[in-house]
Design a protein around this motif. Sequence first.
Motif, PDB file in Angstrom:
ATOM      1  N   LEU A 289     -19.259  37.544  23.283  1.00 17.25           N
ATOM      2  CA  LEU A 289     -19.377  36.676  24.511  1.00 17.25           C
ATOM      3  C   LEU A 289     -20.151  37.216  25.357  1.00 17.25           C
ATOM      4  N   SER A 290     -20.504  36.580  26.101  1.00 14.02           N
ATOM      5  CA  SER A 290     -21.503  36.818  27.456  1.00 14.02           C
ATOM      6  C   SER A 290     -21.294  35.696  28.519  1.00 14.02           C
ATOM      7  N   LEU A 291     -21.474  35.997  29.724  1.00 16.30           N
ATOM      8  CA  LEU A 291     -21.064  35.201  30.961  1.00 16.30           C
ATOM      9  C   LEU A 291     -22.663  34.800  31.472  1.00 16.30           C
ATOM     10  N   TRP A 292     -22.855  33.577  31.813  1.00 11.10           N
ATOM     11  CA  TRP A 292     -24.192  32.936  32.309  1.00 11.10           C
ATOM     12  C   TRP A 292     -23.797  32.179  33.516  1.00 11.10           C
ATOM     13  N   LYS A 293     -25.057  32.704  34.469  1.00 13.33           N
ATOM     14  CA  LYS A 293     -25.053  31.935  35.862  1.00 13.33           C
ATOM     15  C   LYS A 293     -26.529  31.510  35.975  1.00 13.33           C
ATOM     16  N   ASN A 294     -27.099  30.252  36.265  1.00 15.45           N
ATOM     17  CA  ASN A 294     -28.383  29.966  36.349  1.00 15.45           C
ATOM     18  C   ASN A 294     -29.317  30.768  35.421  1.00 15.45           C
TER      19      ASN A 294
ATOM     20  N   ASN B 295     -27.609  36.510  32.930  1.00 15.79           N
ATOM     21  CA  ASN B 295     -26.428  37.143  32.167  1.00 15.79           C
ATOM     22  C   ASN B 295     -25.763  37.733  33.403  1.00 15.79           C
ATOM     23  N   VAL B 296     -24.444  37.340  33.734  1.00 15.21           N
ATOM     24  CA  VAL B 296     -23.792  37.982  34.818  1.00 15.21           C
ATOM     25  C   VAL B 296     -22.619  38.598  34.445  1.00 15.21           C
ATOM     26  N   PHE B 297     -22.579  38.869  33.017  1.00 14.07           N
ATOM     27  CA  PHE B 297     -21.583  39.971  32.651  1.00 14.07           C
ATOM     28  C   PHE B 297     -22.122  41.281  32.864  1.00 14.07           C
ATOM     29  N   MET B 298     -23.505  41.326  32.574  1.00 14.28           N
ATOM     30  CA  MET B 298     -23.932  42.623  32.880  1.00 14.28           C
ATOM     31  C   MET B 298     -24.057  43.119  34.188  1.00 14.28           C
ATOM     32  N   GLY B 299     -23.563  44.565  34.342  1.00 14.46           N
ATOM     33  CA  GLY B 299     -23.661  45.210  35.580  1.00 14.46           C
ATOM     34  C   GLY B 299     -25.211  45.012  36.318  1.00 14.46           C
ATOM     35  N   SER B 300     -25.128  45.508  37.528  1.00 10.91           N
ATOM     36  CA  SER B 300     -26.509  45.624  38.311  1.00 10.91           C
ATOM     37  C   SER B 300     -26.261  46.792  39.252  1.00 10.91           C
ATOM     38  N   ASN B 301     -27.606  47.117  39.964  1.00  8.63           N
ATOM     39  CA  ASN B 301     -27.400  48.255  40.757  1.00  8.63           C
ATOM     40  C   ASN B 301     -26.335  48.301  42.001  1.00  8.63           C
ATOM     41  N   LYS B 302     -25.810  46.945  42.379  1.00 10.53           N
ATOM     42  CA  LYS B 302     -25.035  46.674  43.253  1.00 10.53           C
ATOM     43  C   LYS B 302     -23.480  47.110  42.830  1.00 10.53           C
TER      44      LYS B 302
ATOM     45  N   ASN C  72     -21.398  48.168  39.000  1.00 12.99           N
ATOM     46  CA  ASN C  72     -21.747  48.512  37.815  1.00 12.99           C
ATOM     47  C   ASN C  72     -20.135  49.334  37.292  1.00 12.99           C
ATOM     48  N   TYR C  73     -19.422  48.641  36.662  1.00 14.36           N
ATOM     49  CA  TYR C  73     -18.164  49.184  36.067  1.00 14.36           C
ATOM     50  C   TYR C  73     -18.297  49.412  34.779  1.00 14.36           C
ATOM     51  N   HIS C  74     -18.702  50.607  34.249  1.00 18.38           N
ATOM     52  CA  HIS C  74     -18.986  50.712  32.861  1.00 18.38           C
ATOM     53  C   HIS C  74     -20.049  49.811  32.418  1.00 18.38           C
ATOM     54  N   GLY C  75     -21.081  49.554  32.911  1.00 20.00           N
ATOM     55  CA  GLY C  75     -21.996  48.408  32.615  1.00 20.00           C
ATOM     56  C   GLY C  75     -21.896  47.126  32.705  1.00 20.00           C
ATOM     57  N   MET C  76     -20.474  46.737  33.351  1.00 22.49           N
ATOM     58  CA  MET C  76     -20.227  45.188  33.723  1.00 22.49           C
ATOM     59  C   MET C  76     -20.243  45.246  35.277  1.00 22.49           C
ATOM     60  N   SER C  77     -20.541  43.918  35.481  1.00 25.59           N
ATOM     61  CA  SER C  77     -20.512  43.163  36.865  1.00 25.59           C
ATOM     62  C   SER C  77     -19.057  43.023  37.194  1.00 25.59           C
ATOM     63  N   ASN C  78     -19.080  42.669  38.539  1.00 31.53           N
ATOM     64  CA  ASN C  78     -17.834  42.367  39.020  1.00 31.53           C
ATOM     65  C   ASN C  78     -17.020  41.248  38.120  1.00 31.53           C
ATOM     66  N   THR C  79     -17.956  40.243  38.038  1.00 32.78           N
ATOM     67  CA  THR C  79     -17.262  39.087  37.364  1.00 32.78           C
ATOM     68  C   THR C  79     -16.998  39.338  35.761  1.00 32.78           C
TER      69      THR C  79
ATOM     70  N   ASP D 198     -27.157  52.276  30.627  1.00 35.97           N
ATOM     71  CA  ASP D 198     -25.992  52.234  31.342  1.00 35.97           C
ATOM     72  C   ASP D 198     -25.356  50.736  31.713  1.00 35.97           C
ATOM     73  N   PHE D 199     -25.772  49.931  30.760  1.00 39.77           N
ATOM     74  CA  PHE D 199     -25.219  48.543  31.074  1.00 39.77           C
ATOM     75  C   PHE D 199     -24.838  48.001  29.772  1.00 39.77           C
ATOM     76  N   VAL D 200     -23.956  47.043  29.708  1.00 39.04           N
ATOM     77  CA  VAL D 200     -23.539  46.306  28.731  1.00 39.04           C
ATOM     78  C   VAL D 200     -23.995  44.745  28.472  1.00 39.04           C
ATOM     79  N   SER D 201     -24.197  43.915  27.833  1.00 37.70           N
ATOM     80  CA  SER D 201     -24.646  42.571  27.948  1.00 37.70           C
ATOM     81  C   SER D 201     -23.526  41.665  27.432  1.00 37.70           C
ATOM     82  N   ASN D 202     -22.586  42.131  26.698  1.00 37.10           N
ATOM     83  CA  ASN D 202     -21.616  41.099  26.137  1.00 37.10           C
ATOM     84  C   ASN D 202     -20.397  41.961  25.688  1.00 37.10           C
ATOM     85  N   PHE D 203     -19.299  41.168  25.446  1.00 43.07           N
ATOM     86  CA  PHE D 203     -18.115  41.984  25.028  1.00 43.07           C
ATOM     87  C   PHE D 203     -17.757  41.230  23.721  1.00 43.07           C
ATOM     88  N   GLU D 204     -17.189  41.969  22.813  1.00 44.42           N
ATOM     89  CA  GLU D 204     -16.732  41.530  21.458  1.00 44.42           C
ATOM     90  C   GLU D 204     -15.261  41.532  21.278  1.00 44.42           C
TER      91      GLU D 204
END
Length: 735
Positions: free
Chosen positions: A545-550, A553-560, A562-569, A630-636
Amino acid sequence: MMSPHWTKPLNWNLTRHLLPRFTELSESRPWRKQLLMRSQLLDQAGHWIHSLKHLWRSSNLANKIVGLKSMAAHRSGLEIDPSVSKVDAEDGLRKELATRRPLRITNKNLFDYIFIHSLEIAVEFHLPMQIHTGFGDRELGLRHCTPFHLRAVLEDKRFVKCQIVLLNASYPFSREGSYLASVYSQVYLDFGFAFPKLSVQGITSSLKELLERAPIKKVMFSTDGYAFPETYYLGAKWARDVVYRVLSAACEDGDLTIQEAIEAVEDIFRRNALHLYKLNVFHEKTTSIDDNTISSSSCLGKDDVILVRMVWNDASGQHRCRALPAERFYGIARNKGVGLGIAAVGFTSFRDAPAVGTNLTCAGEEIRLVADMSTLLRIPWSRNEEMVMVDMLTGSGEASEYCPRNALRKVTKVLLDEFNVTVKAGFENEFYLLRKSFSEGHEHWVPYDNSSYCSTSAFDGASFMLKEAHSCLKAAGIVVEQMHAEGGNGQFEIALKYVLCTLAADNQIYAREIIKSIARKHGVIATFLPKPDLNELGSGCHVHLSLWKNDQNVFMGSNKYNYHGMSNTGERFLAGVYHHLPSILAFTAPHPHSYDRIQPNTFTGAYLCWGKENREAPLRTSCPPGVPPDFVSNFEIRSFDGCANPHLGLAAIVNAGIDGLRRGLKLPPPTELNPADCASHERLPHDLLGSVEALAADKIFHELMGDKLVTSVIAMRKVITTSRHALQYTVFICS
């Protein structure tokens, strides 16, 4: 034996003056008249064979006949003398005519002479000669009917190119017939007469002996039915059963691969006869479905549709359907739907009655099953049929609280409305292929092969089915990302591309239908049962599963963030799933067999934890190719299996994720080791009852998915944990 394109009877007026009228001599006539006719016959005997050959050469008779047949074995035996002379034959005919009885020719010299000249005709016109061998008429001793007596004929230089077909499986001389076919290039075998004269054991034994030495390219089948249509039907039916028994045993013993056995069936039942008899028969290939077949069938108009299947998957995980004639579906049911008693939504997989505690009765209101026309699909493996997913509506036209598809739509709408986030999902379907085997007179279903993980030979042996399944999935608009042999004997995996989770759930139901139907078509069972054999690896349908907005991919972390590759969302959503995972299992692992699969050290996730690329964790974050390390795009979620309703399973996951987002939940540190070696990790429920108890105490699912639906799910799961019938009927869910 007449060619199929020529069905008119021969014009025997052309040959009446050339052929001896044997049939007339056997009728009841005054004795003086019979003597007169026999005298006339004797006068004609000298030029009969010559005239018959002339007839063949001067007419187009040979173009209308595909073979000759001899009954010599049942009259004078197979000890044919290739050097028999015309004088011997005429003397034999005189002896026959001198008898004071209705004429039934048995003189060996006469028969041998006719047989040899018939072979000469067969050679000249390139026609095969069928010869009855083995048991037949009781008037002739069986020892005269062994095909070994034909060796003098087979070694005669005149007949080395004459194709000779030994009929009746040469029974009880099947081994002798097999030997002759293996050492003489012109000898072929037909095992038709063995059906339905022998016992199943006798038929099986005879066929095994035939195939001991004879090349499969020289073995054919014919029903040899007569008098009654049932003999043709039984001959064809028993032949298929026995050939399957013999060839499946050969596969089990390692003599043949699965693909070689399938090719052997094609040869025995079709190709060998078409080639030998030069039959120009159109054959519509139905053994497999490829992309070309799909594209041509999908272009057919609606006028050719006969049935439309209205399909749904209930809370028990059972695939169900109503099939309607196309005219009724498109005329009425397409818009108005069909009725379903509300009690049916509480049926379990093993009993057609609502589970105690669902509060559903047969006296309740009726549900309307209404087609979602966006899911309409031409069934690739069954021409002239379509199938469509249905929604459950109330009598007033509103969505029913018991509808699994609506439950998923509700929670995804909440996620979109509150957080402007959508979920995409992709399933990895693991399943076992089982083939029929016979042992000690009993039928068993055994693994399709005994190969290892990602084995090339395992994939090659099943590739014809997997390719056909891929073509059908493609026709349904379902994208396959990869397929391979899994770690269990006969276990395979087909991974589907991620799409919006509502579509992914529909695709999952269609994918199961396609895989099971293609396997069934080839005499194999595809089972999605989580643990069909306690000594083998389990089967799951892991979902990514992955999370998307516009479109991002908003599951993936960013420079702002990054918790173990994940975004806050992403972290909050996954934290909600982590927090409610014991309850989620009641939806994603809904059967007692599910917990036989979810065990430590089996890559299934038996402990409450999560980890990056940790396949022993039930929740695994993933960094596929193309994603920065350093990032992850989805979880299983690995604790999801083929007994689950995919709409309810995904709805429960999204429901838990919404709770994590609302409450701002945080994840504990990831697990990098095998959780079974860490005493700090809590064990997930050991059985279905534990998951049901967790769900009953977890009220967030009642709020979003609906109290009536969750209450019925809890009741159905409780019943299945206590029923002694549940395990026996699991096959109806998963195979």
